[in-house]
Design an enzyme around this catalytic site. Structure first.
Site, PDB file in Angstrom:
ATOM      1  N   ASP A  67      32.803 -95.384 -30.198  1.00 56.11           N
ATOM      2  CA  ASP A  67      33.683 -96.546 -30.341  1.00 56.11           C
ATOM      3  C   ASP A  67      34.897 -96.453 -29.419  1.00 56.11           C
ATOM      4  O   ASP A  67      35.183 -95.399 -28.853  1.00 56.11           O
ATOM      5  CB  ASP A  67      34.126 -96.719 -31.808  1.00 56.11           C
ATOM      6  CG  ASP A  67      34.551 -95.407 -32.463  1.00 56.11           C
ATOM      7  OD1 ASP A  67      34.829 -94.436 -31.741  1.00 56.11           O
ATOM      8  OD2 ASP A  67      34.622 -95.364 -33.702  1.00 56.11           O
ATOM      9  N   ASN A 136      37.481 -95.193 -45.991  1.00 60.41           N
ATOM     10  CA  ASN A 136      36.833 -96.340 -46.649  1.00 60.41           C
ATOM     11  C   ASN A 136      35.318 -96.348 -46.436  1.00 60.41           C
ATOM     12  O   ASN A 136      34.665 -97.356 -46.685  1.00 60.41           O
ATOM     13  CB  ASN A 136      37.447 -97.655 -46.133  1.00 60.41           C
ATOM     14  CG  ASN A 136      37.260 -97.841 -44.634  1.00 60.41           C
ATOM     15  OD1 ASN A 136      36.580 -97.042 -43.981  1.00 60.41           O
ATOM     16  ND2 ASN A 136      37.849 -98.875 -44.073  1.00 60.41           N
ATOM     17  N   HIS A 138      33.750 -95.920 -43.507  1.00 58.09           N
ATOM     18  CA  HIS A 138      33.241 -96.423 -42.224  1.00 58.09           C
ATOM     19  C   HIS A 138      32.650 -95.289 -41.387  1.00 58.09           C
ATOM     20  O   HIS A 138      33.036 -94.135 -41.521  1.00 58.09           O
ATOM     21  CB  HIS A 138      34.303 -97.223 -41.435  1.00 58.09           C
ATOM     22  CG  HIS A 138      35.414 -96.449 -40.817  1.00 58.09           C
ATOM     23  ND1 HIS A 138      36.697 -96.959 -40.722  1.00 58.09           N
ATOM     24  CD2 HIS A 138      35.488 -95.229 -40.239  1.00 58.09           C
ATOM     25  CE1 HIS A 138      37.473 -96.088 -40.100  1.00 58.09           C
ATOM     26  NE2 HIS A 138      36.769 -95.029 -39.806  1.00 58.09           N
ATOM     27  N   GLU A 143      33.279-101.135 -40.421  1.00 60.73           N
ATOM     28  CA  GLU A 143      34.093-101.206 -41.629  1.00 60.73           C
ATOM     29  C   GLU A 143      33.259-101.705 -42.808  1.00 60.73           C
ATOM     30  O   GLU A 143      32.173-102.263 -42.616  1.00 60.73           O
ATOM     31  CB  GLU A 143      35.262-102.173 -41.388  1.00 60.73           C
ATOM     32  CG  GLU A 143      36.209-101.745 -40.264  1.00 60.73           C
ATOM     33  CD  GLU A 143      37.168-100.630 -40.660  1.00 60.73           C
ATOM     34  OE1 GLU A 143      36.792 -99.718 -41.412  1.00 60.73           O
ATOM     35  OE2 GLU A 143      38.324-100.669 -40.192  1.00 60.73           O
TER      36      GLU A 143
HETATM   37  C1  GLP Z   1      38.033 -93.162 -36.981  1.00 61.43           C
HETATM   38  C2  GLP Z   1      36.978 -93.276 -35.881  1.00 61.43           C
HETATM   39  C3  GLP Z   1      35.713 -92.535 -36.220  1.00 61.43           C
HETATM   40  C4  GLP Z   1      36.078 -91.244 -36.903  1.00 61.43           C
HETATM   41  C5  GLP Z   1      36.641 -91.549 -38.270  1.00 61.43           C
HETATM   42  C6  GLP Z   1      37.264 -90.350 -38.955  1.00 61.43           C
HETATM   43  O1  GLP Z   1      38.652 -94.353 -37.258  1.00 61.43           O
HETATM   44  N1  GLP Z   1      36.653 -94.601 -35.512  1.00 61.43           N
HETATM   45  O2  GLP Z   1      34.930 -92.341 -35.057  1.00 61.43           O
HETATM   46  O3  GLP Z   1      34.948 -90.417 -37.053  1.00 61.43           O
HETATM   47  O4  GLP Z   1      37.538 -92.656 -38.217  1.00 61.43           O
HETATM   48  O5  GLP Z   1      38.421 -89.928 -38.294  1.00 61.43           O
HETATM   49  P1  GLP Z   1      39.212 -88.599 -38.673  1.00 61.43           P
HETATM   50  O6  GLP Z   1      38.280 -87.471 -38.402  1.00 61.43           O
HETATM   51  O7  GLP Z   1      40.429 -88.583 -37.793  1.00 61.43           O
HETATM   52  O8  GLP Z   1      39.557 -88.706 -40.109  1.00 61.43           O
END
Ligand code: GLP
Length: 263
Positions: A67, A136, A138, A143
């Site tokens: 992403d 949440n 995702h 989302e």
């Molecule tokens: C983010 C990214 C994801 C990531 C997830 C967890 O928003 N879009 O690719 O894996 O949420 O992030 P984190 O490891 O910083 O909690």
């Protein structure tokens, strides 16, 4: 899902590293899907050390990032492209032409997303997709209520995600409101999916993903439909799981990670 529970985030990173090392070892052409964020960063550090120590070779590895924020150029310090350059790509021997990103500044978003999916197919699909999970539920930036059949596309971020990611930006108003992301359907086409989760704030999402119903309200739950999903988590993230007697406990090095992963 093959769930392993570790004492802490270090145990998660060690296990995930060994998993990746065994996959890369001897593979001629390996296609990885990569996430960004705090959880995967600990794995990246180990991968960089593994490369420096001669254990990992990325010369035949292709990567596709999950992403990117809409509106951020790759040289923007908060873009995922920049993050990947800083923490992995600039530090290992990946060939530039083998690194693929979604562009946050593509002129034709639809055409760009379609082309990205085509590029994944052209290299034979993703062998291993590594994922984190949002609070949440995702995956990527899919989302809650994303179609479980969704493809790579532009999405609107939820307030929760904007707040969660605010820590990486100077202020709340600087966090982009839109992103491009591989779809849930795109992710499900990877041959294997390694999902990492650490910390108590991920415990609800993890429980919904593993033990909840398959539902668009928790996009990660779609992974229940995939036959090869190792889930690597720490005790804090696992605290709301019910069927813990079914899962592998890797607490205090009770078991060695050597030889755990099969061919
Ligand atoms: C983010 C990214 C994801 C990531 C997830 C967890 O928003 N879009 O690719 O894996 O949420 O992030 P984190 O490891 O910083 O909690």
């Amino acid at each position: 899902m093959l769930v392993t529970i570790h004492s802490d985030e270090k145990g998660v990173a060690d296990y995930a590293y060994e998993f990746v090392r065994q996959k890369l070892e001897g593979s001629k052409n390996f296609v990885m899907g990569l996430a960004s964020g705090g959880t995967i960063l600990r794995l990246f550090r180990k991968m960089v050390d593994g490369f420096a120590g001669g254990e990992l070779d990325f010369s035949n590895v292709h990567t596709f990032n999950l992403d990117e924020y809409v509106g951020l150029k790759p040289d923007h310090p908060q873009s995922y492209a920049y993050f990947m350059g800083e923490h992995l790509f600039g530090l290992v021997n990946l060939k530039e032409e083998n690194i693929h990103f979604l562009s946050g500044v593509a002129e034709s978003v639809e055409g760009h997303c379609h082309h990205y999916e085509k590029q994944i197919k052209e290299v034979g699909g993703i062998d291993l997709q590594i994922l984190g999970i949002g609070r949440n539920g995702h995956i990527g930036f899919n989302e809650p209520t994303s179609s479980l059949a969704s493809r790579t596309r532009m999405v609107t971020l939820t307030q929760e995600t904007i707040l969660d990611n605010q820590r990486f930006f100077p202020g709340n108003e600087d966090v982009p409101r839109h992103a491009l992301t591989m779809g849930v359907g795109t992710i499900l086409e990877a041959k294997e999916v390694l999902l990492l989760a650490t910390g108590p704030e991920k415990s609800q999402a993890l429980a919904s993903m593993i033990e909840g119903p398959v539902a668009a309200v928790c996009p990660a739950s779609a992974l229940q439909m995939h036959p090869r999903v190792p889930v690597v988590c720490d005790e804090a993230a696992a605290q709301r799981l019910i069927y813990t007697e079914h899962y592998e406990k890797m607490i205090d090095n009770e078991k060695s990670v050597e030889g755990q992963f099969g061919p």
